[in-house]
Scaffold this motif. Structure first.
Motif, PDB file in Angstrom:
ATOM      1  N   GLY A   5       0.828  -1.200   0.000  1.00  0.00           N
ATOM      2  CA  GLY A   5       0.000   0.000   0.000  1.00  0.00           C
ATOM      3  C   GLY A   5       0.861   1.247   0.000  1.00  0.00           C
ATOM      4  N   ARG A   6       0.203   2.368  -0.118  1.00  0.00           N
ATOM      5  CA  ARG A   6       0.907   3.651  -0.156  1.00  0.00           C
ATOM      6  C   ARG A   6       1.351   4.072   1.238  1.00  0.00           C
ATOM      7  N   LYS A   7       2.538   4.652   1.288  1.00  0.00           N
ATOM      8  CA  LYS A   7       3.081   5.214   2.518  1.00  0.00           C
ATOM      9  C   LYS A   7       3.366   6.683   2.224  1.00  0.00           C
ATOM     10  N   PHE A   8       2.991   7.568   3.124  1.00  0.00           N
ATOM     11  CA  PHE A   8       3.124   8.997   2.880  1.00  0.00           C
ATOM     12  C   PHE A   8       4.120   9.626   3.840  1.00  0.00           C
ATOM     13  N   VAL A   9       4.950  10.530   3.296  1.00  0.00           N
ATOM     14  CA  VAL A   9       5.895  11.276   4.119  1.00  0.00           C
ATOM     15  C   VAL A   9       5.103  12.045   5.166  1.00  0.00           C
ATOM     16  N   GLY A  10       5.539  11.981   6.406  1.00  0.00           N
ATOM     17  CA  GLY A  10       4.889  12.687   7.499  1.00  0.00           C
ATOM     18  C   GLY A  10       3.729  11.936   8.145  1.00  0.00           C
ATOM     19  N   ALA A  11       3.340  10.791   7.588  1.00  0.00           N
ATOM     20  CA  ALA A  11       2.249   9.998   8.158  1.00  0.00           C
ATOM     21  C   ALA A  11       2.832   8.891   9.037  1.00  0.00           C
ATOM     22  N   ASN A  12       2.209   8.653  10.174  1.00  0.00           N
ATOM     23  CA  ASN A  12       2.678   7.623  11.098  1.00  0.00           C
ATOM     24  C   ASN A  12       2.567   6.223  10.488  1.00  0.00           C
ATOM     25  N   LEU A  13       3.624   5.432  10.637  1.00  0.00           N
ATOM     26  CA  LEU A  13       3.622   4.026  10.234  1.00  0.00           C
ATOM     27  C   LEU A  13       3.807   3.183  11.484  1.00  0.00           C
ATOM     28  N   ARG A  14       2.986   2.172  11.652  1.00  0.00           N
ATOM     29  CA  ARG A  14       3.134   1.261  12.786  1.00  0.00           C
ATOM     30  C   ARG A  14       3.698  -0.058  12.269  1.00  0.00           C
ATOM     31  N   LEU A  15       4.901  -0.376  12.720  1.00  0.00           N
ATOM     32  CA  LEU A  15       5.568  -1.637  12.375  1.00  0.00           C
ATOM     33  C   LEU A  15       5.324  -2.608  13.523  1.00  0.00           C
ATOM     34  N   ARG A  16       4.826  -3.792  13.211  1.00  0.00           N
ATOM     35  CA  ARG A  16       4.478  -4.776  14.251  1.00  0.00           C
ATOM     36  C   ARG A  16       5.326  -6.035  14.117  1.00  0.00           C
ATOM     37  N   SER A  17       5.541  -6.678  15.259  1.00  0.00           N
ATOM     38  CA  SER A  17       6.267  -7.939  15.249  1.00  0.00           C
ATOM     39  C   SER A  17       5.809  -8.808  16.409  1.00  0.00           C
ATOM     40  N   ASP A  18       5.700 -10.106  16.143  1.00  0.00           N
ATOM     41  CA  ASP A  18       5.379 -11.090  17.172  1.00  0.00           C
ATOM     42  C   ASP A  18       6.609 -11.964  17.408  1.00  0.00           C
ATOM     43  N   PHE A  19       6.860 -12.305  18.671  1.00  0.00           N
ATOM     44  CA  PHE A  19       7.984 -13.157  19.040  1.00  0.00           C
ATOM     45  C   PHE A  19       7.441 -14.432  19.670  1.00  0.00           C
ATOM     46  N   THR A  20       7.892 -15.585  19.139  1.00  0.00           N
ATOM     47  CA  THR A  20       7.426 -16.876  19.641  1.00  0.00           C
ATOM     48  C   THR A  20       8.604 -17.795  19.938  1.00  0.00           C
ATOM     49  N   ASP A  21       8.342 -18.796  20.777  1.00  0.00           N
ATOM     50  CA  ASP A  21       9.350 -19.824  21.026  1.00  0.00           C
ATOM     51  C   ASP A  21       9.196 -20.937  19.986  1.00  0.00           C
ATOM     52  N   ASP A  22       9.942 -22.014  20.138  1.00  0.00           N
ATOM     53  CA  ASP A  22       9.921 -23.116  19.164  1.00  0.00           C
ATOM     54  C   ASP A  22       8.562 -23.808  19.065  1.00  0.00           C
ATOM     55  N   GLN A  23       7.745 -23.692  20.109  1.00  0.00           N
ATOM     56  CA  GLN A  23       6.416 -24.313  20.098  1.00  0.00           C
ATOM     57  C   GLN A  23       5.336 -23.369  19.570  1.00  0.00           C
ATOM     58  N   GLY A  24       5.730 -22.127  19.237  1.00  0.00           N
ATOM     59  CA  GLY A  24       4.777 -21.160  18.712  1.00  0.00           C
ATOM     60  C   GLY A  24       4.080 -20.332  19.772  1.00  0.00           C
ATOM     61  N   THR A  25       4.514 -20.449  21.019  1.00  0.00           N
ATOM     62  CA  THR A  25       3.934 -19.676  22.115  1.00  0.00           C
ATOM     63  C   THR A  25       4.542 -18.281  22.134  1.00  0.00           C
ATOM     64  N   LEU A  26       3.695 -17.256  22.245  1.00  0.00           N
ATOM     65  CA  LEU A  26       4.204 -15.885  22.329  1.00  0.00           C
ATOM     66  C   LEU A  26       5.055 -15.709  23.578  1.00  0.00           C
ATOM     67  N   VAL A  27       6.230 -15.093  23.413  1.00  0.00           N
ATOM     68  CA  VAL A  27       7.152 -14.856  24.525  1.00  0.00           C
ATOM     69  C   VAL A  27       7.747 -13.460  24.402  1.00  0.00           C
ATOM     70  N   ASN A  28       8.193 -12.923  25.525  1.00  0.00           N
ATOM     71  CA  ASN A  28       8.893 -11.648  25.524  1.00  0.00           C
ATOM     72  C   ASN A  28      10.393 -11.904  25.427  1.00  0.00           C
ATOM     73  N   PRO A  29      11.043 -11.376  24.396  1.00  0.00           N
ATOM     74  CA  PRO A  29      12.488 -11.565  24.278  1.00  0.00           C
ATOM     75  C   PRO A  29      13.233 -10.726  25.311  1.00  0.00           C
ATOM     76  N   ALA A  30      14.505 -11.022  25.496  1.00  0.00           N
ATOM     77  CA  ALA A  30      15.336 -10.275  26.442  1.00  0.00           C
ATOM     78  C   ALA A  30      15.444  -8.810  26.037  1.00  0.00           C
ATOM     79  N   SER A  31      15.466  -8.526  24.730  1.00  0.00           N
ATOM     80  CA  SER A  31      15.489  -7.142  24.245  1.00  0.00           C
ATOM     81  C   SER A  31      14.833  -7.082  22.869  1.00  0.00           C
ATOM     82  N   VAL A  32      14.296  -5.913  22.558  1.00  0.00           N
ATOM     83  CA  VAL A  32      13.712  -5.663  21.240  1.00  0.00           C
ATOM     84  C   VAL A  32      14.376  -4.408  20.690  1.00  0.00           C
TER      85      VAL A  32
END
Length: 71
Positions: A5-32
């Motif tokens: 999609g289009r991205k505009f200069v000066g418009a907020n972009l939200r970048l998302r990421s999910d972190f999971t362990d080997d079993q697919g369970t959501l986990v909090n990493p030591a750092s992001v």
């Protein structure tokens, strides 16, 4: 990766990421850390618990809000 999609200069972009362990369970990493690399070169580093642009929605789900200033 950015969604299509289009991205505009000066418009907020939200970048998302999910972190999971080997079993697919959501986990909090030591750092992001998120590196943003603009087209003209260089990079900006955003770090969870240091920069306001990075936050956690819930366990293992993080986002970074950035506002591009060049196209």
């Amino acid at each position: 990766m950015m969604p299509p999609g289009r991205k505009f200069v000066g418009a907020n972009l939200r970048l998302r990421s999910d972190f999971t362990d080997d079993q697919g369970t959501l986990v909090n990493p030591a750092s992001v850390q998120i590196y943003i690399m603009p087209p003209q070169g260089g990079q900006t580093l955003y770090v969870y618990d240091t920069d306001d642009e990075v936050d956690r929605l819930s366990t293992g789900k993080y986002y970074c809000d950035v506002v591009p200033n060049v196209s």
